[in-house]
Motif scaffolding. Structure first.
Motif, PDB file in Angstrom:
ATOM      1  N   TYR A   2       0.838  -1.203   0.000  1.00 10.32           N
ATOM      2  CA  TYR A   2       0.000   0.000   0.000  1.00 10.32           C
ATOM      3  C   TYR A   2       0.868   1.245   0.000  1.00 10.32           C
ATOM      4  O   TYR A   2       0.679   2.161  -0.798  1.00 10.32           O
ATOM      5  N   GLU A   3       1.853   1.264   0.908  1.00 12.22           N
ATOM      6  CA  GLU A   3       2.688   2.458   0.999  1.00 12.22           C
ATOM      7  C   GLU A   3       3.485   2.668  -0.266  1.00 12.22           C
ATOM      8  O   GLU A   3       3.612   3.791  -0.763  1.00 12.22           O
ATOM      9  N   LEU A   4       4.034   1.552  -0.784  1.00 14.15           N
ATOM     10  CA  LEU A   4       4.814   1.663  -2.019  1.00 14.15           C
ATOM     11  C   LEU A   4       3.940   2.212  -3.137  1.00 14.15           C
ATOM     12  O   LEU A   4       4.354   3.109  -3.883  1.00 14.15           O
ATOM     13  N   SER A   5       2.728   1.676  -3.254  1.00 16.84           N
ATOM     14  CA  SER A   5       1.930   2.124  -4.400  1.00 16.84           C
ATOM     15  C   SER A   5       1.482   3.562  -4.214  1.00 16.84           C
ATOM     16  O   SER A   5       1.446   4.325  -5.176  1.00 16.84           O
ATOM     17  N   LEU A   6       1.203   3.942  -2.968  1.00 21.36           N
ATOM     18  CA  LEU A   6       0.797   5.335  -2.751  1.00 21.36           C
ATOM     19  C   LEU A   6       1.954   6.281  -3.088  1.00 21.36           C
ATOM     20  O   LEU A   6       1.764   7.303  -3.773  1.00 21.36           O
ATOM     21  N   SER A   7       3.155   5.918  -2.649  1.00 26.41           N
ATOM     22  CA  SER A   7       4.246   6.841  -2.955  1.00 26.41           C
ATOM     23  C   SER A   7       4.613   6.749  -4.429  1.00 26.41           C
ATOM     24  O   SER A   7       5.036   7.744  -5.027  1.00 26.41           O
ATOM     25  N   ALA A   8       4.416   5.562  -5.033  1.00 24.62           N
ATOM     26  CA  ALA A   8       4.698   5.460  -6.468  1.00 24.62           C
ATOM     27  C   ALA A   8       3.737   6.336  -7.260  1.00 24.62           C
ATOM     28  O   ALA A   8       4.143   7.053  -8.188  1.00 24.62           O
TER      29      ALA A   8
END
Lengths: 783, 495
Positions: free
Chosen positions: A542-548
């Motif tokens: 989730y965090e990776l995709s949000l920051s991506a």
């Protein structure tokens, strides 16, 4: 732990807003009981005819169960919060008016839960589902000055809100196939269809989507990660969220749409698997957590895993056990959460590693929460005993394997529940420090208002009462199961010492005790799982995709064109490509015609060639004077063409306009700073190497785009002009009617009469333009 | 008929006269408000007469239709006129209450409203262009409203790019006249069927590019963010909530109304461009920190939804397109107006707008999402549903990231004597060590001064708009039947 400088006892618990909400909850609780005893009632009115939406509420068994939970647990939690919230605000030195960010949302939360519990329409279910998500969003972010709270609120909203969209899609698919959003109607339609030879794949997908939304809401693995984060909320919110509201809404929906799920065995099996996974992951992670609320949060994931698994097992046993489980869990879990809040208020700590041995100083709290823990771990003489009995029965009836697994699961529950309670109340006395810290051993507790203990005691008494007089609870659960299954269910509960389930329970306690006694044996493995989850788990994704997404957004934004020419080009180039597409998509044979060229046409062609050359000069030169002159050539050349084509009036107007425009342009150029041209300024200024290359490449880019746009416009016009003149044209009519309009020439009459409205608007347009120019010019002046 | 004439002539006359007055004075500001309110009232009367499936026609000069200009109010036109007039009124009241900063502002807003009313209610292709010019020229000048470099830059970009669009539109009108021999929309619609496909599709494409530019569809959108972000909030609300309706209405009227065969032929392209807009706009909106810029990109995405619905067509698709256009206009007006304010209740109003944008009930935005999913499911297109889902998910992210950034981050309070240590520890545990780009900011107990609150009356305008958006979500029937009546004009009546 900083010193408590102000005695918390001075807290104003006489806040009318808080008590009003708590009383509303109590009143609603009484109302729910009355409705339940009298058999409920139904509201069914049209909401939006256009989309076939109905406001269809029915206070059936499910409505009674979850309505009572939302209002009853609500009343207890709200009473607790009347004392907690002022303290909380006081600790953070926040103004008392911030409570307006708490109470209205809590009240709305409760109301929407009651609505959700009674809703019989899929769209209504979706709407109320989202309303609870919105309420939880604002409540989780109550401490919005904390970054963690903000992130947690956003995460909860994104995950559960996104999940709710899945439910909406599922509902729409079902509607497209069956023509109704009504759950009872869909249930009977699907059952008939199922008996007639199975349901369509689309229907299965739709049911799967609805179930997925519910599972996300109930924080089931792998989309469970939002729940532990949501612990950033104040404790009463967490207590309510976990026991009777937000998370319970998920299993509520499963119970409500269970008859749909039943006809899609794939979905039901999936639920069984996800339930088991959640029990395991939630339980194992709960054993590794240190923060009170984190332990409880993972235990909630695990506990709702039980309920989901029971619905996965299905049938009479599954549905009844699930309903009963929800009640028992809600009572126990809310009490445990409130305990965590009280301990934090008293000791100022939030972690198991920093407290211990508080039983002597907080005896009432210790006993009350011990009863709650006993309920959760299914000890006899509490209502929890029966929840596990039903659970074991359903699992063992399903298969031996599941029976074994259920014992393991119950053992896990036993271990994490008592780890929590024992961690706080047993062992060496310490507050805010490690075990051998002398300061921590001596540090006093802050006094705790009675209202931070009383509701927990009430819940504990309720749990024990339920263990002795189980009848009303059994009735509640059987009513709910009846509504879930669509037919009446009877449930008799009593203690049978020789029953298989009792032995399974005893085995589970033994196993749990073993787990508690040997933390060294399983500790490393559980912590490894926890670390792996943090590093590779869904929360990380989730965090990776949000920051991506944010990164891509920035990156794309950086490459967007900024200068005026490119912005114009961005219209012309795609426009040209689309015209080419249209050209390619339609038959062109014989469409485009070249008329005959003779006489003055040759002159026209020559003039147009001149115009084209002048236009080319405009594109390539940077000298202002040259641009103005070339534009003048374009304009005057076209004016001459009009004259040659038999439109002397148009030619005259064009001539006049071109002359004036050229003179104005020249005047402007005279005023402009000398020798200035865009590219040179860029080069002389701060332009970096890439920018310079940019400018260089533009030398060819702009004319190229100009050619594309020109070719497209040419195609459009040529295509239209190749068409023969239509048989009836309005202009012939206009010419005929000119005398009737008392005019001599048609142009005048068109302007003044036939299309007088156009003329008047155009006059207004010119007026506005004049005022616009004046407004621009005045800005430069000093007056 | 009286209502029709009044809706047009009254604001026109008042606007023209107001050009001469000093609009910074309150009384002229309120005169302008009265004119737009009268326009809105006349439109309501007209709507009552026209809905659900009637029409009201006036031919200028008493000639027969086609000779004189046909002014024709039907459900579609009245719907858009009502919507635009309402948004203009809200923005105007907002600005008048906040203090008008230039002489010409009220007059220009009233004239813009006149232009919009005229173009939505005309039945003549060229007259459409003329009213369109009136609305556009007023908008060009309005964009410069506010006196500083940003606004001037925005106005320059806006005028230059949109003049290109207007020019393309004019070419298309000329070509259309040449192939049909008439300017009356009714006759054009009859005669276009007989036109050679190639000529017709090229005309249709030119119209599409013109309206696409107006609406700010990807890839014609590059002017839009700079303009919306550069101009003042009230003007941005008018541009996005009222003027952009020209694009949506134009695509509906000229596409589905006059060139249905060409629309059918190009539907795939429309859906592709619409999808690209949805994703591109939403993605770019995600990490914008300036509310106006975020809203600008969001508008690009929302325009994409309208186009997708139009491309799918049919009664359901067209109604969804109208509904989406209405919802987007209302939400954008609300967000632009409230995004620039500070003080109690403003955050709530903005949150309602954000919910609406993300399609979350109880705000009205979810109706658009529901209608679009209906369309997608009816079409049986999984790709489309996935697209709608992704676009919606991104809308969640950008709407609420920005909401939190704007309204939560600034309001830090000083951490007191309480649970500091414990809070810090739990924050560490919760944050899992990752800095997210937007919701971040310095942790700790820094105290940011609360910005000064905006005047109560100005905030009230946003709150009223928010309540309307909520009310439309709670009682959606009027909005739904309005949009399906409007769409029925295009697909021949059968609902």
């Amino acid at each position: 732990m900083p010193q408590q400088t102000s005695p918390p006892a001075r807290v104003a618990t006489r806040d009318p807003l808080a008590w009003a909400v708590a009383l509303v909850a109590l009143g609603a609780f009484a109302g729910c009981i009355a409705l339940w005893r009298t058999g409920g009632g139904t509201i069914d009115v049209s909401w939006a005819r256009e989309l076939d939406l109905r406001l269809h509420f029915s206070f059936d068994g499910i409505g009674a169960l979850y309505g009572l939970l939302a209002t009853g647990i609500g009343a207890a939690v709200f009473a607790y919060a009347t004392a907690y919230v002022p303290l909380h605000l006081d600790h953070q030195a926040r103004p008392a008016r911030d409570r307006w960010r708490f109470w209205p949302w809590m009240a709305l939360f409760m109301l929407s839960m009651v609505g959700l519990a009674t809703a019989q329409d899929l769209i209504l279910l979706f709407v109320l589902f989202d309303v609870t998500a919105v309420c939880s969003y604002f409540l989780i972010a109550f401490d919005r000055q904390e970054r963690a709270s903000r992130l947690a609120a956003l995460m909860a909203l994104l995950v559960t809100g996104g999940g709710a969209v899945a439910m909406l899609i599922g509902a729409v698919i079902l509607y497209a196939d069956h023509g109704t959003f009504s759950i009872p109607e869909l249930a009977s339609l699907l059952r008939t269809q199922d008996e007639a030879g199975g349901i369509a794949t689309g229907t299965t997908v739709a049911i799967g989507l609805i179930a997925a939304a519910a599972l996300i809401k109930s924080a089931q693995v792998p989309l469970h990660f939002w729940l532990p984060r949501a612990m950033a909320a104040p404790t009463p919110v967490s207590a309510y969220l976990h026991s009777a509201a937000m998370v319970a809404a998920g299993v509520l929906v499963i119970g409500r749409v269970f008859q749909l799920v039943e006809v899609a065995p794939v979905v039901q099996d999936g639920m069984l698997a996800i339930g088991l996974l959640s029990i395991a992951v939630g339980g194992a992670l709960s054993l590794t957590r240190d923060g009170f609320k984190q332990v409880l949060a993972y235990s909630t994931i695990s506990q709702y895993g039980y309920v989901v698994m029971l619905y996965g097992i299905g049938g009479r046993d599954g549905a009844t056990a699930a309903a009963f489980y929800v009640v028992a869990h809600a009572i126990a879990k809310s009490a445990l959460f409130l305990t965590a809040g009280t301990v934090t208020m008293a000791a100022g700590c939030r972690r198991l590693s920093t407290v211990g041995g508080l039983a002597r100083e907080l005896p009432v709290l210790a006993v009350a929460s011990a009863l709650a823990a006993a309920t959760l771990s299914a000890l006899p003489l509490t209502i929890g005993f029966f929840k596990d009995e039903l659970f074991f029965r359903a699992a063992a009836e399903h298969s031996t394997l599941l029976g074994v697994v259920s014992v393991l699961a119950a053992g896990l529950t036993f271990a994490y529940t008592w780890r929590f309670w024992g961690g706080i109340f047993l062992g060496e006395r310490r507050v805010g420090g490690a075990a051998d810290d002398a300061a921590a051993a001596a540090k006093p507790l802050a006094p705790v208002p009675a209202l931070l203990t009383a509701p927990i005691a009430v819940l504990a008494v309720l749990a024990v009462l339920g263990g002795i007089v189980v009848g009303p609870f059994a009735e509640l659960a059987s009513d709910a199961a009846g509504a879930t299954l669509g037919h009446d269910v009877q449930l008799q509960l009593a203690y049978h010492l020789d029953a298989r389930e009792t032995w399974m329970a005893a085995l589970a306690w033994l196993l749990g005790g073993l787990l508690l006694a040997t933390p060294k044996a399983w500790g490393p493995a559980a912590r490894a799982l926890s670390r792996a989850g943090e590093r590779f788990g869904p929360s990380h994704v989730y965090e990776l995709s949000l920051s991506a997404v944010n990164r891509w957004s920035d990156r794309l934004h950086d490459v967007e064109v900024r200068d005026l020419r490119s912005r114009v080009a961005a219209v012309l180039l795609p426009g040209g490509i689309l015209v080419a597409l249209g050209f390619a998509a339609t038959p062109t044979a014989g469409v485009f015609q070249i008329g005959s060229i003779d006489g003055t046409d040759l002159l026209v062609v020559a003039l147009l060639a001149l115009v084209a050359i002048a236009a080319g000069v405009v594109a390539f030169t940077h000298q202002h004077i040259a641009i103005v002159l070339a534009l003048a050539v374009v304009g005057l050349g076209l004016a001459t063409v009009y004259a040659l084509l038999g439109a002397p009036d148009v030619a005259l107007v064009a001539m006049l306009v071109e002359t004036v425009v050229t003179l104005v342009f020249l005047a402007i150029v005279a005023y402009a700073p000398r020798g200035e041209r865009p590219s040179r300024r860029e080069l002389a200024g701060v332009a970096s190497e890439p920018q310079r290359r940019h400018t260089h490449s533009r030398r060819w880019r702009d004319p190229l785009i100009g050619v594309v746009a020109g070719a497209a416009a040419f195609l459009v016009i040529w295509g239209a002009l190749s068409r023969p003149t239509p048989a009836e044209r309005v202009v012939d009519e206009l010419v005929r009617l000119t005398p009737a309009a008392h005019g001599r020439d048609v142009v005048t009459v068109i302007l003044a009469d036939f299309r007088g409205l156009d003329t008047m608007v155009e006059v207004t347009v010119i007026g506005v333009a004049v005022f616009g120019v004046i407004a621009l010019l005045r800005r430069g002046r000093t007056w | 008929m009286t209502a029709l004439v009044l809706a047009l002539v009254l604001p026109w006359a008042v606007g023209a006269l107001l050009l001469l007055a000093d609009g910074r004075r309150r009384r002229w500001g309120w005169t302008a408000v009265a004119a737009v309110a009268a326009n809105l009232a006349a439109l309501v009367v007209l709507a009552v007469k026209v809905l659900p499936d009637g029409h009201e026609t006036v031919v200028t000069g008493g000639w027969e239709g086609g000779i004189g200009i046909v002014v024709r109010a039907d459900a579609l036109g009245v719907t858009f006129a009502l919507l635009s007039s309402f948004v203009v009124l809200a923005a105007l009241v907002h600005e008048v209450l906040d203090g008008v900063r230039s002489r010409t502002f009220p007059a220009l807003v009233v004239l813009l409203c006149t232009g919009l009313t005229g173009l939505f209610l005309t039945g003549d292709v060229f007259n459409f262009y003329v009213f369109f010019e009136l609305a556009m020229i007023s908008a060009y000048v309005l964009t410069a409203y506010g006196d500083d470099r940003h606004q001037l830059g925005a106005a320059l970009i806006f005028a230059v790019v949109n003049l290109v669009g207007s020019f393309l539109f004019l070419i298309a009108v000329a070509a259309m006249y040449h192939v049909t021999g008439t300017l009356s929309m009714e006759q054009v619609a009859e005669r276009m069927a007989g036109v050679e496909p190639n000529a017709a599709i090229l005309i249709a494409v030119t119209f599409f590019v013109a309206f696409g530019t107006k609406l700010g569809l990807f890839p014609f959108h590059f002017w839009l963010p700079a303009v919306y972000a550069g101009t003042r909030p009230a003007v941005a609300a008018i541009l996005s909530g009222a003027l952009a309706n020209i694009g949506a209405y134009g695509l509906l009227r000229f596409g589905a109304g006059l060139l249905p065969e060409e629309l059918e032929l190009g539907s795939t392209v429309l859906i592709v461009i619409g999808s690209a807009s949805v994703i591109y706009g939403a993605l770019l909106a995600v990490s914008r920190r300036d509310p106006a810029e975020m809203l600008a990109y969001s508008s690009i995405g929302q325009a994409g939804y309208v186009l997708v619905a139009l491309g799918l067509g049919g009664p359901v698709g067209l109604a969804a397109a109208v509904l989406y256009a209405i919802l987007n206009a209302l939400s954008k007006a609300l967000l632009f107006l409230s995004g620039a304010l500070r003080g109690a209740l403003v955050a709530g109003a903005f949150a309602v707008g954000a919910l609406s944008l993300a399609g979350m009930p109880p705000a009205a935005g979810f109706l658009g999402k529901l209608a679009l999913f209906h369309t997608g499911v009816e079409e049986g297109s999984v790709a489309l549903i996935v697209l709608l889902f992704c676009g919606g998910a991104l809308a969640f992210v950008y709407a609420f990231q920005l909401y939190q950034h704007e309204f939560w981050r600034g309001s830090r309070v000083k951490a007191g004597t309480g649970l500091e240590e414990a809070a810090a520890a739990s924050a560490k545990e919760l944050a899992a060590g990752r800095e997210l780009p937007i919701a971040g900011g310095a942790a700790g107990s820094d105290v940011a001064a609360e910005p000064a609150a905006s005047p109560v009356a100005v905030r009230a305008v946003s709150v009223v708009l928010a309540l309307i958006v909520l009310a439309l979500g709670l009682w959606p029937e009027p909005l739904l039947s309005l949009s399906s009546d409007a769409a029925a004009v295009l697909h021949g009546g059968a609902r």
